[in-house]
Design an enzyme around this catalytic site. Structure first.
Site, PDB file in Angstrom:
ATOM      1  N   GLY A  64      22.319  78.746  54.657  1.00 41.20           N
ATOM      2  CA  GLY A  64      22.618  77.612  53.791  1.00 41.20           C
ATOM      3  C   GLY A  64      23.613  76.641  54.391  1.00 41.20           C
ATOM      4  O   GLY A  64      23.879  75.599  53.816  1.00 41.20           O
ATOM      5  N   CYS A  65      24.169  76.980  55.543  1.00 39.36           N
ATOM      6  CA  CYS A  65      25.078  76.069  56.244  1.00 39.36           C
ATOM      7  C   CYS A  65      24.280  75.374  57.352  1.00 39.36           C
ATOM      8  O   CYS A  65      23.554  76.032  58.093  1.00 39.36           O
ATOM      9  CB  CYS A  65      26.238  76.829  56.874  1.00 39.36           C
ATOM     10  SG  CYS A  65      27.469  77.406  55.712  1.00 39.36           S
ATOM     11  N   GLU A  66      24.436  74.061  57.445  1.00 36.76           N
ATOM     12  CA  GLU A  66      23.787  73.333  58.520  1.00 36.76           C
ATOM     13  C   GLU A  66      24.379  73.712  59.867  1.00 36.76           C
ATOM     14  O   GLU A  66      23.677  73.845  60.852  1.00 36.76           O
ATOM     15  CB  GLU A  66      23.959  71.823  58.298  1.00 36.76           C
ATOM     16  CG  GLU A  66      22.660  71.114  58.147  1.00 36.76           C
ATOM     17  CD  GLU A  66      22.854  69.646  57.871  1.00 36.76           C
ATOM     18  OE1 GLU A  66      23.523  68.950  58.655  1.00 36.76           O
ATOM     19  OE2 GLU A  66      22.305  69.198  56.855  1.00 36.76           O
TER      20      GLU A  66
END
Length: 145
Positions: free
Chosen positions: A59-61
């Protein structure tokens, strides 16, 4: 290092209340942004062996990793890192609220009110906001296990 309890003092100092005061004193988003970058410099770099896929936050770029363990006293201790400077600072904001706390306190802490009080929701891009929430969800999932 065989324990996360002594990995970082973030959560003890600075804690959420300390950061609330620092953000209140840092007038304007530019000063708050600089504060976030400075906070990120306090975060210890994860050892390469902890930067494994099974510790990677989804969910983290940017790349981000999270480890957590519960000590005998019931408190949770976390190590988290990212390859992005701003995300490192955001990690410190989250750890200040959750690190060295029992699971009940982690689950009960009103993180949305905390982020709102710091003024983050007005200034973070949607992808940064999603990454911030992924960190929170990862910590809460560990503390619920």
């Amino acid at each position: 290092m065989n324990t996360l309890e002594s990995y970082t003092a973030i959560g003890i100092e600075p804690n959420a209340e300390t950061l609330r005061q620092q953000f209140a004193a840092a007038h304007g988003w530019e000063n708050q942004y600089r504060l976030i970058i400075q906070l990120g410099k306090q975060l210890p770099v994860l050892p390469p062996e902890w930067q494994q896929e099974d510790h990677r936050l989804k969910g983290c770029e940017s790349q981000a990793w999270l480890r957590g363990e519960r000590s005998e006293d019931g408190c949770w201790h976390f190590a988290c890192d990212s390859d992005a400077r701003i995300v490192r600072g955001l990690i410190v904001l989250v750890l200040a609220a959750f690190n060295h706390q029992p699971a009940e306190a982690i689950q009960a802490f009103d993180i949305e009110a905390y982020f709102s009080e710091l003024g983050l929701e007005k200034h973070l891009s949607p992808s940064r906001g999603n990454g911030l929430r992924a960190i929170v969800q990862g910590i809460r999932a560990l503390a619920a296990s």
